[in-house]
Motif scaffolding. Structure first.
Motif, PDB file in Angstrom:
ATOM      1  N   PHE A   1      72.349  64.515   5.258  1.00 15.86           N
ATOM      2  CA  PHE A   1      72.658  63.295   4.516  1.00 15.86           C
ATOM      3  C   PHE A   1      71.406  62.607   3.951  1.00 15.86           C
ATOM      4  O   PHE A   1      71.507  61.580   3.281  1.00 15.86           O
ATOM      5  N   GLY A   2      70.230  63.148   4.249  1.00 17.18           N
ATOM      6  CA  GLY A   2      68.999  62.584   3.707  1.00 17.18           C
ATOM      7  C   GLY A   2      68.628  61.250   4.313  1.00 17.18           C
ATOM      8  O   GLY A   2      68.090  60.374   3.634  1.00 17.18           O
ATOM      9  N   LEU A   3      68.897  61.082   5.612  1.00 20.08           N
ATOM     10  CA  LEU A   3      68.684  59.804   6.275  1.00 20.08           C
ATOM     11  C   LEU A   3      67.539  59.865   7.275  1.00 20.08           C
ATOM     12  O   LEU A   3      67.204  60.921   7.801  1.00 20.08           O
ATOM     13  N   ASP A   4      66.967  58.688   7.553  1.00 17.93           N
ATOM     14  CA  ASP A   4      65.922  58.596   8.571  1.00 17.93           C
ATOM     15  C   ASP A   4      66.516  58.438   9.968  1.00 17.93           C
ATOM     16  O   ASP A   4      65.850  58.726  10.969  1.00 17.93           O
ATOM     17  N   ALA A   5      67.755  57.942  10.035  1.00 17.12           N
ATOM     18  CA  ALA A   5      68.385  57.708  11.335  1.00 17.12           C
ATOM     19  C   ALA A   5      69.900  57.832  11.208  1.00 17.12           C
ATOM     20  O   ALA A   5      70.469  57.577  10.141  1.00 17.12           O
ATOM     21  N   VAL A   6      70.525  58.235  12.289  1.00 19.10           N
ATOM     22  CA  VAL A   6      71.977  58.277  12.389  1.00 19.10           C
ATOM     23  C   VAL A   6      72.385  57.281  13.473  1.00 19.10           C
ATOM     24  O   VAL A   6      71.778  57.226  14.542  1.00 19.10           O
ATOM     25  N   HIS A   7      73.407  56.491  13.192  1.00 21.14           N
ATOM     26  CA  HIS A   7      73.893  55.498  14.141  1.00 21.14           C
ATOM     27  C   HIS A   7      74.974  56.116  15.032  1.00 21.14           C
ATOM     28  O   HIS A   7      75.563  57.144  14.691  1.00 21.14           O
ATOM     29  N   SER A   8      75.241  55.465  16.156  1.00 23.10           N
ATOM     30  CA  SER A   8      76.266  55.945  17.087  1.00 23.10           C
ATOM     31  C   SER A   8      77.059  54.765  17.626  1.00 23.10           C
ATOM     32  O   SER A   8      76.533  53.653  17.778  1.00 23.10           O
ATOM     33  N   GLU A   9      78.336  55.040  17.932  1.00 21.31           N
ATOM     34  CA  GLU A   9      79.199  54.059  18.586  1.00 21.31           C
ATOM     35  C   GLU A   9      79.572  54.593  19.955  1.00 21.31           C
ATOM     36  O   GLU A   9      79.895  55.768  20.103  1.00 21.31           O
ATOM     37  N   TYR A  10      79.482  53.741  20.976  1.00 19.17           N
ATOM     38  CA  TYR A  10      79.853  54.130  22.330  1.00 19.17           C
ATOM     39  C   TYR A  10      80.975  53.222  22.806  1.00 19.17           C
ATOM     40  O   TYR A  10      80.795  52.018  23.019  1.00 19.17           O
ATOM     41  N   GLY A  11      82.145  53.786  22.928  1.00 24.47           N
ATOM     42  CA  GLY A  11      83.294  53.047  23.418  1.00 24.47           C
ATOM     43  C   GLY A  11      84.237  54.018  24.092  1.00 24.47           C
ATOM     44  O   GLY A  11      84.027  55.231  24.067  1.00 24.47           O
TER      45      GLY A  11
ATOM     46  N   SER B   1      85.266  46.696  24.548  1.00 20.87           N
ATOM     47  CA  SER B   1      84.009  46.418  23.850  1.00 20.87           C
ATOM     48  C   SER B   1      83.287  47.719  23.574  1.00 20.87           C
ATOM     49  O   SER B   1      83.581  48.749  24.183  1.00 20.87           O
ATOM     50  N   GLN B   2      82.329  47.666  22.646  1.00 24.77           N
ATOM     51  CA  GLN B   2      81.572  48.846  22.244  1.00 24.77           C
ATOM     52  C   GLN B   2      80.079  48.534  22.285  1.00 24.77           C
ATOM     53  O   GLN B   2      79.660  47.390  22.134  1.00 24.77           O
ATOM     54  N   ALA B   3      79.296  49.583  22.469  1.00 21.53           N
ATOM     55  CA  ALA B   3      77.848  49.491  22.300  1.00 21.53           C
ATOM     56  C   ALA B   3      77.481  50.306  21.066  1.00 21.53           C
ATOM     57  O   ALA B   3      78.188  51.260  20.715  1.00 21.53           O
ATOM     58  N   TYR B   4      76.401  49.934  20.400  1.00 26.20           N
ATOM     59  CA  TYR B   4      75.979  50.636  19.194  1.00 26.20           C
ATOM     60  C   TYR B   4      74.520  51.062  19.295  1.00 26.20           C
ATOM     61  O   TYR B   4      73.690  50.376  19.908  1.00 26.20           O
ATOM     62  N   SER B   5      74.233  52.204  18.686  1.00 25.37           N
ATOM     63  CA  SER B   5      72.863  52.688  18.557  1.00 25.37           C
ATOM     64  C   SER B   5      72.531  52.794  17.068  1.00 25.37           C
ATOM     65  O   SER B   5      73.286  53.379  16.303  1.00 25.37           O
ATOM     66  N   LYS B   6      71.399  52.236  16.690  1.00 20.63           N
ATOM     67  CA  LYS B   6      70.974  52.312  15.294  1.00 20.63           C
ATOM     68  C   LYS B   6      69.964  53.429  15.057  1.00 20.63           C
ATOM     69  O   LYS B   6      69.643  53.732  13.911  1.00 20.63           O
ATOM     70  N   ALA B   7      69.470  54.040  16.131  1.00 25.79           N
ATOM     71  CA  ALA B   7      68.523  55.149  15.997  1.00 25.79           C
ATOM     72  C   ALA B   7      68.245  55.757  17.358  1.00 25.79           C
ATOM     73  O   ALA B   7      68.263  55.064  18.386  1.00 25.79           O
TER      74      ALA B   7
ATOM     75  N   ILE C   1      75.507  56.337   8.405  1.00 26.46           N
ATOM     76  CA  ILE C   1      76.356  57.371   8.994  1.00 26.46           C
ATOM     77  C   ILE C   1      76.427  57.085  10.484  1.00 26.46           C
ATOM     78  O   ILE C   1      75.405  57.064  11.164  1.00 26.46           O
ATOM     79  N   MET C   2      77.629  56.865  10.990  1.00 28.94           N
ATOM     80  CA  MET C   2      77.816  56.538  12.399  1.00 28.94           C
ATOM     81  C   MET C   2      78.728  57.560  13.065  1.00 28.94           C
ATOM     82  O   MET C   2      79.879  57.729  12.668  1.00 28.94           O
ATOM     83  N   GLU C   3      78.196  58.255  14.066  1.00 30.60           N
ATOM     84  CA  GLU C   3      79.024  59.221  14.789  1.00 30.60           C
ATOM     85  C   GLU C   3      79.597  58.564  16.039  1.00 30.60           C
ATOM     86  O   GLU C   3      78.941  57.753  16.692  1.00 30.60           O
ATOM     87  N   THR C   4      80.850  58.940  16.328  1.00 35.63           N
ATOM     88  CA  THR C   4      81.528  58.387  17.495  1.00 35.63           C
ATOM     89  C   THR C   4      81.526  59.364  18.660  1.00 35.63           C
ATOM     90  O   THR C   4      82.160  59.125  19.680  1.00 35.63           O
ATOM     91  N   GLY C   5      80.819  60.499  18.495  1.00 36.59           N
ATOM     92  CA  GLY C   5      80.741  61.491  19.555  1.00 36.59           C
ATOM     93  C   GLY C   5      81.962  62.396  19.573  1.00 36.59           C
ATOM     94  O   GLY C   5      82.947  62.170  18.879  1.00 36.59           O
ATOM     95  N   GLY C   6      81.866  63.435  20.356  1.00 42.80           N
ATOM     96  CA  GLY C   6      83.024  64.281  20.622  1.00 42.80           C
ATOM     97  C   GLY C   6      83.224  65.429  19.656  1.00 42.80           C
ATOM     98  O   GLY C   6      83.298  65.229  18.453  1.00 42.80           O
ATOM     99  N   MET C   7      83.312  66.634  20.205  1.00 39.84           N
ATOM    100  CA  MET C   7      83.668  67.814  19.423  1.00 39.84           C
ATOM    101  C   MET C   7      85.159  68.130  19.555  1.00 39.84           C
ATOM    102  O   MET C   7      85.688  68.946  18.810  1.00 39.84           O
TER     103      MET C   7
END
Length: 325
Positions: free
Chosen positions: A224-234, A240-246, A198-204
């Motif tokens: 979602f029953g996950l240990d971590a949520v990923h994020s995209e920063y662009g 280009s984008q940066a990514y967070s895996k946790a 599950i990757m959130e791109t931010g923003g409400m």
């Protein structure tokens, strides 16, 4: 300049050498950036280190055409904004550079796109034209080659069913979603995913109350029953984008880097671990501007990873009055 050199960077010395070359190129060829640098007393003759390069306030993309001379845009990406509000416009001279940048970035962090089923929940972005995020995700969906890859808007039941089927099949799946849409699902459904990112791109986008990232991720992990949520920063102004895996800790591809400026003096850098304004070098932005002072607050760590902690107003003009250029 050989564009391929940007995506062949392996060492910090290669990055620094090419960064200075691109600064010189943009100083010569980007009228808006050259004028900004000149007001600061910076030229290609007295900038001898990456640390000396000026960062263009991101607000310039709202009022100026930030584009190299003799370049015609193949596409214009626009940021979101309320009615009557000025939006950023990014004039992209060569789309293949953007396409290569986001594909190689994805591969750098996640591997072959063909190994994934890519699902997208980006309603606010789908409601307007000119979104660089939609362009990227649409292409990743196509390149995945998976028949179940695609965009989901109001068909959330179908999305949930697809997620469960994909997760149980033990194949790789990734759901890229805007924060408020993921929260909408989390409030009414509970899943136990084991093979899905599950990757959130931010923003409400004005739809919900803003949450700090830790709170948002906690809710999504529980739902979602996950240990971590990923994020995209662009952002619209970058290629280009940066990514967070946790834990909201982002990492950049080799041709991108983040530094921190002091909040009260935008021309002075901040040390590792200190909070300040986020400055970004994006070498893929060669025909626009590779040196951007954002409106985001964050901190950078010694390994080059960084956090995004929020935003602050007028970050790009505090301490200097250059927006009249």
């Amino acid at each position: 300049m050989d564009i391929n050199r940007i995506f062949e960077i392996n060492t910090s010395s290669q990055f620094n050498k090419l960064t200075l070359e691109i600064f010189s190129f943009q100083y010569d060829n980007n009228p808006v950036y050259q004028k900004f640098c000149s007001y600061l007393g910076k030229t290609k003759f007295n900038v001898n280190a990456v640390e000396d390069i000026p960062y263009l306030p991101i607000e310039f993309f709202k009022s100026k055409k930030v584009l190299a001379k003799n370049q015609k845009p193949q596409i214009v990406f626009e940021s979101s904004g309320t009615t009557g509000q000025l939006v950023s416009k990014h004039y992209v001279a060569r789309l293949p550079i953007y396409e290569k940048s986001y594909l190689k970035t994805f591969e750098h962090f996640y591997g072959n796109i063909e190994d994934y089923c890519v699902l997208a929940l980006l309603p606010s972005y789908m409601e307007r034209e000119g979104s660089s995020l939609i362009y990227m995700v649409k292409d990743l969906i196509k390149k995945s080659g998976n028949p179940k890859s695609g965009f989901y808007l109001d068909n959330k039941v179908e999305l949930l069913e697809t997620l469960e089927i994909l997760d149980q099949s033990a194949g790789k799946a990734i759901l890229i979603g805007v924060s408020y849409a993921l929260l909408d699902i989390s409030e009414h459904h509970s899943l136990n995913l084991k093979n899905t990112i599950i990757m959130e791109t931010g923003g409400m986008k004005g739809r919900r109350t803003e949450l700090v990232r830790d709170e948002l991720h906690s809710i999504l992990k529980n739902s979602f029953g996950l240990d971590a949520v990923h994020s995209e920063y662009g952002m619209t102004e970058l290629l280009s984008q940066a990514y967070s895996k946790a834990d909201g800790i982002f990492k950049c591809p080799p041709w991108m880097s983040v530094a921190i400026r002091q909040t009260e003096d935008p021309l002075t850098s901040e040390s590792f671990g200190k909070v300040g304004g986020i400055n970004i070098i994006d070498l893929a932005n060669i025909y626009s501007c590779s040196f951007i002072a954002t409106q985001d607050l964050g901190r950078v760590y010694i390994d080059g990873s960084f956090e995004v902690l929020g935003r602050f107003d007028h970050s790009d003009v505090r301490g200097c009055n250059l927006m009249v250029l």
